[in-house]
Scaffold this motif. Structure first.
Motif, PDB file in Angstrom:
ATOM      1  N   ALA A  62       0.836  -1.204   0.000  1.00  0.00           N
ATOM      2  CA  ALA A  62       0.000   0.000   0.000  1.00  0.00           C
ATOM      3  C   ALA A  62       0.869   1.251   0.000  1.00  0.00           C
ATOM      4  O   ALA A  62       0.572   2.224  -0.691  1.00  0.00           O
ATOM      5  CB  ALA A  62      -0.921  -0.002   1.217  1.00  0.00           C
ATOM      6  N   PRO A 165      -5.162   1.253  -5.700  1.00  0.00           N
ATOM      7  CA  PRO A 165      -5.495   0.815  -4.342  1.00  0.00           C
ATOM      8  C   PRO A 165      -4.455   1.311  -3.348  1.00  0.00           C
ATOM      9  O   PRO A 165      -3.253   1.259  -3.613  1.00  0.00           O
ATOM     10  CB  PRO A 165      -5.484  -0.714  -4.445  1.00  0.00           C
ATOM     11  CG  PRO A 165      -4.593  -1.010  -5.607  1.00  0.00           C
ATOM     12  CD  PRO A 165      -4.770   0.120  -6.574  1.00  0.00           C
ATOM     13  N   ASP A 168      -6.718  -1.385   2.737  1.00  0.00           N
ATOM     14  CA  ASP A 168      -7.979  -1.495   3.472  1.00  0.00           C
ATOM     15  C   ASP A 168      -9.194  -1.175   2.603  1.00  0.00           C
ATOM     16  O   ASP A 168     -10.123  -0.484   3.039  1.00  0.00           O
ATOM     17  CB  ASP A 168      -7.980  -0.569   4.694  1.00  0.00           C
ATOM     18  CG  ASP A 168      -6.962  -0.990   5.734  1.00  0.00           C
ATOM     19  OD1 ASP A 168      -6.655  -2.200   5.788  1.00  0.00           O
ATOM     20  OD2 ASP A 168      -6.482  -0.128   6.468  1.00  0.00           O
ATOM     21  N   GLY A 169      -9.196  -1.655   1.377  1.00  0.00           N
ATOM     22  CA  GLY A 169     -10.330  -1.426   0.489  1.00  0.00           C
ATOM     23  C   GLY A 169     -10.414  -0.007  -0.041  1.00  0.00           C
ATOM     24  O   GLY A 169     -11.391   0.358  -0.698  1.00  0.00           O
ATOM     25  N   GLN A 170      -9.394   0.815   0.226  1.00  0.00           N
ATOM     26  CA  GLN A 170      -9.393   2.192  -0.254  1.00  0.00           C
ATOM     27  C   GLN A 170      -8.645   2.288  -1.583  1.00  0.00           C
ATOM     28  O   GLN A 170      -7.737   1.525  -1.857  1.00  0.00           O
ATOM     29  CB  GLN A 170      -8.687   3.109   0.756  1.00  0.00           C
ATOM     30  CG  GLN A 170      -9.288   3.134   2.138  1.00  0.00           C
ATOM     31  CD  GLN A 170      -8.520   4.078   3.038  1.00  0.00           C
ATOM     32  OE1 GLN A 170      -8.588   5.302   2.900  1.00  0.00           O
ATOM     33  NE2 GLN A 170      -7.768   3.508   3.974  1.00  0.00           N
ATOM     34  N   GLU A 171      -9.038   3.240  -2.386  1.00  0.00           N
ATOM     35  CA  GLU A 171      -8.346   3.519  -3.629  1.00  0.00           C
ATOM     36  C   GLU A 171      -8.463   4.996  -3.942  1.00  0.00           C
ATOM     37  O   GLU A 171      -9.305   5.702  -3.363  1.00  0.00           O
ATOM     38  CB  GLU A 171      -8.921   2.679  -4.783  1.00  0.00           C
ATOM     39  CG  GLU A 171     -10.395   2.893  -5.050  1.00  0.00           C
ATOM     40  CD  GLU A 171     -10.913   2.000  -6.171  1.00  0.00           C
ATOM     41  OE1 GLU A 171     -10.272   0.985  -6.474  1.00  0.00           O
ATOM     42  OE2 GLU A 171     -11.965   2.345  -6.757  1.00  0.00           O
ATOM     43  N   ILE A 172      -7.607   5.464  -4.836  1.00  0.00           N
ATOM     44  CA  ILE A 172      -7.620   6.891  -5.163  1.00  0.00           C
ATOM     45  C   ILE A 172      -7.364   7.078  -6.656  1.00  0.00           C
ATOM     46  O   ILE A 172      -6.601   6.314  -7.262  1.00  0.00           O
ATOM     47  CB  ILE A 172      -6.562   7.647  -4.330  1.00  0.00           C
ATOM     48  CG1 ILE A 172      -6.825   9.150  -4.372  1.00  0.00           C
ATOM     49  CG2 ILE A 172      -5.152   7.320  -4.793  1.00  0.00           C
ATOM     50  CD1 ILE A 172      -6.105   9.916  -3.286  1.00  0.00           C
ATOM     51  N   ARG A 239      -6.753  15.440  -3.250  1.00  0.00           N
ATOM     52  CA  ARG A 239      -6.349  14.028  -3.247  1.00  0.00           C
ATOM     53  C   ARG A 239      -4.934  13.861  -2.694  1.00  0.00           C
ATOM     54  O   ARG A 239      -4.631  12.884  -1.999  1.00  0.00           O
ATOM     55  CB  ARG A 239      -6.443  13.451  -4.663  1.00  0.00           C
ATOM     56  CG  ARG A 239      -7.869  13.102  -5.083  1.00  0.00           C
ATOM     57  CD  ARG A 239      -7.931  12.698  -6.544  1.00  0.00           C
ATOM     58  NE  ARG A 239      -8.056  13.849  -7.416  1.00  0.00           N
ATOM     59  CZ  ARG A 239      -7.860  13.821  -8.732  1.00  0.00           C
ATOM     60  NH1 ARG A 239      -7.505  12.695  -9.324  1.00  0.00           N
ATOM     61  NH2 ARG A 239      -8.014  14.907  -9.454  1.00  0.00           N
ATOM     62  N   ARG A 242      -5.153  13.960   0.999  1.00  0.00           N
ATOM     63  CA  ARG A 242      -5.648  12.685   1.509  1.00  0.00           C
ATOM     64  C   ARG A 242      -4.527  11.647   1.564  1.00  0.00           C
ATOM     65  O   ARG A 242      -4.406  10.888   2.531  1.00  0.00           O
ATOM     66  CB  ARG A 242      -6.785  12.177   0.618  1.00  0.00           C
ATOM     67  CG  ARG A 242      -7.348  10.827   1.067  1.00  0.00           C
ATOM     68  CD  ARG A 242      -8.295  10.254   0.045  1.00  0.00           C
ATOM     69  NE  ARG A 242      -8.663   8.876   0.362  1.00  0.00           N
ATOM     70  CZ  ARG A 242      -9.212   8.025  -0.495  1.00  0.00           C
ATOM     71  NH1 ARG A 242      -9.476   8.420  -1.731  1.00  0.00           N
ATOM     72  NH2 ARG A 242      -9.504   6.791  -0.133  1.00  0.00           N
ATOM     73  N   VAL A 246      -3.023   9.292   4.597  1.00  0.00           N
ATOM     74  CA  VAL A 246      -2.879   7.834   4.505  1.00  0.00           C
ATOM     75  C   VAL A 246      -1.435   7.429   4.768  1.00  0.00           C
ATOM     76  O   VAL A 246      -1.167   6.450   5.481  1.00  0.00           O
ATOM     77  CB  VAL A 246      -3.324   7.330   3.116  1.00  0.00           C
ATOM     78  CG1 VAL A 246      -3.002   5.848   2.945  1.00  0.00           C
ATOM     79  CG2 VAL A 246      -4.826   7.559   2.922  1.00  0.00           C
ATOM     80  N   GLN A 249      -0.765   7.608   8.423  1.00  0.00           N
ATOM     81  CA  GLN A 249      -1.406   6.489   9.112  1.00  0.00           C
ATOM     82  C   GLN A 249      -0.608   5.197   8.929  1.00  0.00           C
ATOM     83  O   GLN A 249      -0.453   4.412   9.873  1.00  0.00           O
ATOM     84  CB  GLN A 249      -2.834   6.304   8.590  1.00  0.00           C
ATOM     85  CG  GLN A 249      -3.788   7.410   8.999  1.00  0.00           C
ATOM     86  CD  GLN A 249      -5.127   7.333   8.283  1.00  0.00           C
ATOM     87  OE1 GLN A 249      -5.307   6.530   7.367  1.00  0.00           O
ATOM     88  NE2 GLN A 249      -6.072   8.168   8.682  1.00  0.00           N
TER      89      GLN A 249
END
Length: 303
Positions: A62, A165, A168-172, A239, A242, A246, A249
């Protein structure tokens, strides 16, 4: 009471073997700084470690995607700024051309300048990213825009660029299509794109005569294109922000995961040394006691 000599030997030997094994294990833990090397050493801890290692692998992947997306968004931001500059230049040329004192030859010169701006915009639209792919490409197509033999510009692909991706199921969406950047602009003649607006006005200048109406339409269209590019650039900035969150995190998670891994797997050298010293002391005492006992005769032992 009946005393079994073999039982005495067996118990003593078993105890010393266990103490020796424990000492060896502690020495291995101290030298390797790892508490265990096989699942059988601590099944529960080993399973938890496996989960932590898988989580780390997932987050590394990721993190690589986040870095890629950040790079693409940064490149998009820089390129969009250059596109804005090109459109602003075109807007200034339109204003310059809308002057009644200019001759047809003067306007033809401005048309040539506009064509040069158009070429620059086409080149910017077809910018390649770090992967060698079109930065503003769509879901399909090997380039973002295509220039026909007559000079007209069209969008090469269709669809939305695939998202990246980021865990955790997130994508941008790290990029935007050329159609999103340059197309869908409302003009007096209907929906158009920045390329067609500039090209149309350059053709009007080359045709000669009064260009006031054409200049107004082109000026309005280019200003709308500027507004659209600014909007896309604002989205790129959001974006990117964001992705910064991420990334932060992921860093925090990696730190906490490493703490958990260390608590499960890393040897507490000080504690292990203390336990080793204690074990060796007991082992030495046991060996000494066994030696003395084994030298006693049965008569002496019963006496």
């Amino acid at each position: 009471m009946q005393i079994s000599t073999s039982q005495l030997y067996d118990r003593s030997t078993s105890l010393m073997q266990k103490l020796s094994q424990k000492a060896d294990s502690l020495q291995n833990q101290i030298s390797s700084t790892v508490k265990f090397t096989a699942p059988s050493d601590d099944v529960v801890a080993y399973q938890r470690l496996a989960g932590l290692k898988q989580g780390k692998a997932d987050d590394v992947a990721a993190g690589a995607n986040v870095t890629l997306a950040q790079s693409l968004l940064q490149q998009s931001d820089t390129t969009l700024t250059a596109i804005q500059n090109g459109l602003q230049n075109a807007a200034e040329l339109v204003l310059q051309a809308n002057n009644d004192t200019l001759t047809d030859a003067n306007r033809a010169t401005i048309a040539t300048q506009l064509t040069s701006v158009l070429d620059d915009l086409v080149s910017l639209a077809n910018t390649r990213d770090a992967r060698g792919q079109p930065l503003f490409g769509a879901a399909t197509g090997d380039s973002a825009v295509t220039v026909a033999t007559d000079g007209s510009v069209s969008f090469s692909g269709t669809g939305t660029p695939p998202a990246i991706p980021i865990g955790d199921g997130q994508e941008i969406a790290a990029t935007d299509s050329a159609a999103r950047v340059f197309g869908g602009i409302a003009t007096a003649s209907g929906t158009s794109d920045a390329f067609a607006i500039i090209s149309k006005f350059a053709a009007a200048l080359n045709a000669g005569g009064n260009v006031s109406a054409a200049a107004k339409e082109a000026g309005d269209g280019i200003n709308a294109a500027l507004t659209q590019v600014t909007s896309v650039q604002g989205s790129v900035g959001a974006r990117a922000a964001r992705l910064d969150m991420v990334s932060s995190q992921l860093t925090d998670t990696a730190t906490n995961r490493e703490i958990d891994r260390g608590a499960l797997e890393d040897t507490d050298v000080t504690a292990a040394l203390t336990e080793l010293q204690k074990t060796m002391t007991i082992l030495s005492a046991t060996q000494a006691s066994f030696t003395k006992l084994s030298q006693l005769s049965l008569f002496d032992y019963l006496r």
